[in-house]
Design an enzyme around this catalytic site. Structure first.
Site, PDB file in Angstrom:
ATOM      1  N   SER A 130      52.783  44.396  49.687  1.00  0.00           N
ATOM      2  CA  SER A 130      51.458  44.671  49.140  1.00  0.00           C
ATOM      3  C   SER A 130      50.560  43.444  49.226  1.00  0.00           C
ATOM      4  O   SER A 130      51.018  42.317  49.064  1.00  0.00           O
ATOM      5  CB  SER A 130      51.558  45.115  47.679  1.00  0.00           C
ATOM      6  OG  SER A 130      50.272  45.363  47.156  1.00  0.00           O
ATOM      7  N   LYS A 184      57.047  50.352  45.728  1.00  0.00           N
ATOM      8  CA  LYS A 184      55.764  50.171  46.415  1.00  0.00           C
ATOM      9  C   LYS A 184      54.903  51.443  46.324  1.00  0.00           C
ATOM     10  O   LYS A 184      53.670  51.369  46.164  1.00  0.00           O
ATOM     11  CB  LYS A 184      56.003  49.808  47.886  1.00  0.00           C
ATOM     12  CG  LYS A 184      54.734  49.679  48.742  1.00  0.00           C
ATOM     13  CD  LYS A 184      53.764  48.640  48.202  1.00  0.00           C
ATOM     14  CE  LYS A 184      52.694  48.221  49.203  1.00  0.00           C
ATOM     15  NZ  LYS A 184      51.887  49.299  49.756  1.00  0.00           N
ATOM     16  N   HIS A 187      53.475  51.480  42.899  1.00  0.00           N
ATOM     17  CA  HIS A 187      52.424  50.452  42.896  1.00  0.00           C
ATOM     18  C   HIS A 187      51.127  51.052  43.442  1.00  0.00           C
ATOM     19  O   HIS A 187      50.051  50.896  42.862  1.00  0.00           O
ATOM     20  CB  HIS A 187      52.865  49.255  43.749  1.00  0.00           C
ATOM     21  CG  HIS A 187      51.752  48.321  44.127  1.00  0.00           C
ATOM     22  ND1 HIS A 187      50.826  48.620  45.123  1.00  0.00           N
ATOM     23  CD2 HIS A 187      51.389  47.102  43.656  1.00  0.00           C
ATOM     24  CE1 HIS A 187      49.955  47.634  45.240  1.00  0.00           C
ATOM     25  NE2 HIS A 187      50.274  46.697  44.360  1.00  0.00           N
ATOM     26  N   ASN A 188      51.233  51.754  44.559  1.00  0.00           N
ATOM     27  CA  ASN A 188      50.040  52.333  45.176  1.00  0.00           C
ATOM     28  C   ASN A 188      49.463  53.457  44.328  1.00  0.00           C
ATOM     29  O   ASN A 188      48.242  53.645  44.285  1.00  0.00           O
ATOM     30  CB  ASN A 188      50.362  52.840  46.582  1.00  0.00           C
ATOM     31  CG  ASN A 188      50.492  51.711  47.582  1.00  0.00           C
ATOM     32  OD1 ASN A 188      50.770  50.568  47.231  1.00  0.00           O
ATOM     33  ND2 ASN A 188      50.309  52.010  48.845  1.00  0.00           N
ATOM     34  N   GLU A 191      47.515  51.860  41.744  1.00  0.00           N
ATOM     35  CA  GLU A 191      46.315  51.357  42.426  1.00  0.00           C
ATOM     36  C   GLU A 191      45.268  52.467  42.556  1.00  0.00           C
ATOM     37  O   GLU A 191      44.073  52.244  42.308  1.00  0.00           O
ATOM     38  CB  GLU A 191      46.719  50.833  43.803  1.00  0.00           C
ATOM     39  CG  GLU A 191      45.606  50.329  44.680  1.00  0.00           C
ATOM     40  CD  GLU A 191      46.128  49.987  46.070  1.00  0.00           C
ATOM     41  OE1 GLU A 191      45.519  50.454  47.055  1.00  0.00           O
ATOM     42  OE2 GLU A 191      47.130  49.255  46.173  1.00  0.00           O
TER      43      GLU A 191
END
Length: 478
Positions: A130, A184, A187-188, A191
């Site tokens: 990231s 990940k 995480h996105n 986001e």
């Protein structure tokens, strides 16, 4: 003679920057691209770093240049292209060599690839990276999933290139097979929610308070000096202060309101639903991006339905802007809480034992959602590693109680004025539902039993699981 510590295939924007980062940190790297011309272009672009770059024009030359056991980063478009590249590599590899997918892969693909190599002598790492182009070049946050032995082989190189926060490298081994890519993905997802909430606050300032881009930029600039300090708030200020070179006006005012998405947000929602964990902030953000893509339909609907006529009226403008700051903080907490809850559920389901404090730590620098309150999340999960939810840890429970009123006032004002705030409203709904000991699902259970005889549990624990709605009641209501 093999000289490279690691290899990389795919010299697009991300691959090129990651390769330069690896070389700059003192590691010799072999590089390969399916078009030899691009490989040579990259070598020339490497400048002073050329002595640590081995540019290879064939797969055979590339593999031979890497010290065994060979770690090979594949940085190409996610999906079938990765499988094809792996098949091309396999004939040239030896036992214990490691193929590393560093793209935005679906973690289920990573698990499949990991399992497919189990009996081959080769192994696989799914590595979430990231930070975008700048992160790849200057130091990303790196989330690794694979065997512990394969992690140890690449630990030195990855630690050298990762972002650092107060001297701590933002890289960690998180578990086997798909653990790194799953983290990940979440995480996105966070986001997506974070960006949508910022956009909604921007919309209230623009359409509700009628502020121009520069004025809104000043607001975000002030917020970035306080509790909302984060990369996304920082770049929001920058975006709002940037001018369009063609018209001279604010660039944000000439950008079409149609948002793209590459799938990780949707995957986050799907996996949350699969595990029965509410991730309403991420869901709202994904839905909002989908709605944004319906530009022509939205324009037509405005012509038919019009906009709500009630203007946003606030008695104290500065007090309301302070409420917006607190509301955004509250909503962000909700999104992070949901993301960590999804990861906790996945950790149990897939046997990963995901280290929540470590995940928060490696997100503190390098990644897109880096923010100052990740320090507080790290401490919250360190102090209470088995906490059922971030919002019931002592520090965050106090923050939610402190900011809840502001979120409620902002959502109420926006809804009354017809300003869309799906993500902010979802955070409020999440808090209100999660904190209510006696909810309304008893009505749903009664309905399910009525039409489908699904049964229910009783609050008194008695062994009676069906209601008194017999055929007579059904016929009366038919």
């Amino acid at each position: 003679m093999a000289e490279a510590e690691i290899g990389l295939i795919g010299l697009g924007v991300m691959g090129s920057n990651l390769a330069l980062n690896i070389a700059e940190k003192g590691n010799t790297i072999a590089v390969f691209n399916r078009t030899p011309q691009r490989t040579q272009e990259f070598f020339h672009e490497a400048g002073d770093l050329q002595d640590r770059v081995i540019a290879c024009e064939t797969i055979e030359q590339f593999v031979a240049a890497i010290k065994p056991p060979r770690p090979i980063i594949i940085m190409i478009k996610a999906g079938e292209a990765v499988d094809q590249q792996m098949e091309l590599l396999k004939p040239y590899l030896q036992a214990h060599d490691i193929m590393i997918d560093a793209g935005n892969a679906n973690f289920r693909d990573t698990m499949r690839r990991f399992d497919a190599l189990k009996d081959s002598g080769l192994t696989f790492i799914g590595m979430g990276v990231s930070g975008g182009e700048e992160g790849a070049r200057k130091g990303p946050s790196i989330m690794v999933g694979g065997t512990e032995d394969s992690w140890k082989r690449v630990e030195k190189v990855l630690t050298s290139i990762a972002a650092t926060y107060n001297g701590d490298p933002c890289v960690a081994w998180l578990g086997e097979n798909g653990a790194g890519h799953f983290v990940k993905t979440i995480h996105n997802g966070i986001e997506y929610a974070d960006m949508q909430m910022i956009a909604e606050i921007y919309g209230i300032l623009r359409d509700g308070l009628k502020m121009d881009a520069k004025e809104i930029g000043e607001v975000f600039g002030r917020w970035n000096k306080g509790r909302l300090n984060s990369f996304l708030i920082e770049i929001t200020e920058t975006v709002l202060n940037a001018n369009d070179p063609l018209t001279g006006g604010p660039i944000v005012d000439v950008i079409l309101d149609r948002a793209g998405q590459k799938g990780t947000g949707k995957w986050s929602v799907i996996e949350a639903q699969n595990m029965g964990i509410p991730a309403t902030g991420i869901e709202a953000a994904v839905a909002a991006r989908s709605l944004s893509s319906m530009k022509e339909e939205r324009v037509a609907a405005e012509g038919i339905l019009g906009l709500p006529g009630a203007p946003l009226e606030v008695a104290d403008r500065e007090a309301f802007i302070a409420d917006l700051e607190s509301a955004l903080l509250a909503a962000k907490i909700g999104a992070y809480a949901q993301g960590f809850a999804v990861m906790a559920a996945a950790s149990k389901e897939f046997g990963w034992n995901l280290p929540m404090p470590t995940i928060a730590k490696i997100w503190r620098a390098g990644c897109i959602i880096r923010s100052q309150f990740l320090d507080a999340i790290t401490k919250a999960f360190t102090d209470k590693p088995d906490a059922a939810n971030l919002i019931v840890t002592p520090a965050f429970a106090e923050l939610v109680k402190e900011t809840d009123g502001a979120l409620r006032r902002v959502v109420s004002a926006a809804v009354t004025s017809g300003l869309p705030v799906p993500a902010l409203a979802s955070a409020l709904g999440y808090f209100d539902s999660y904190r209510r000991g006696r909810g309304t699902a008893n009505m749903i259970q009664a309905q399910r039993d009525f039409f489908g005889a699904h049964g229910y549990d009783r609050v008194d624990g008695l062994d009676s699981h069906h209601g008194p709605w017999g055929s007579g009641l059904v016929s009366e209501r038919s």
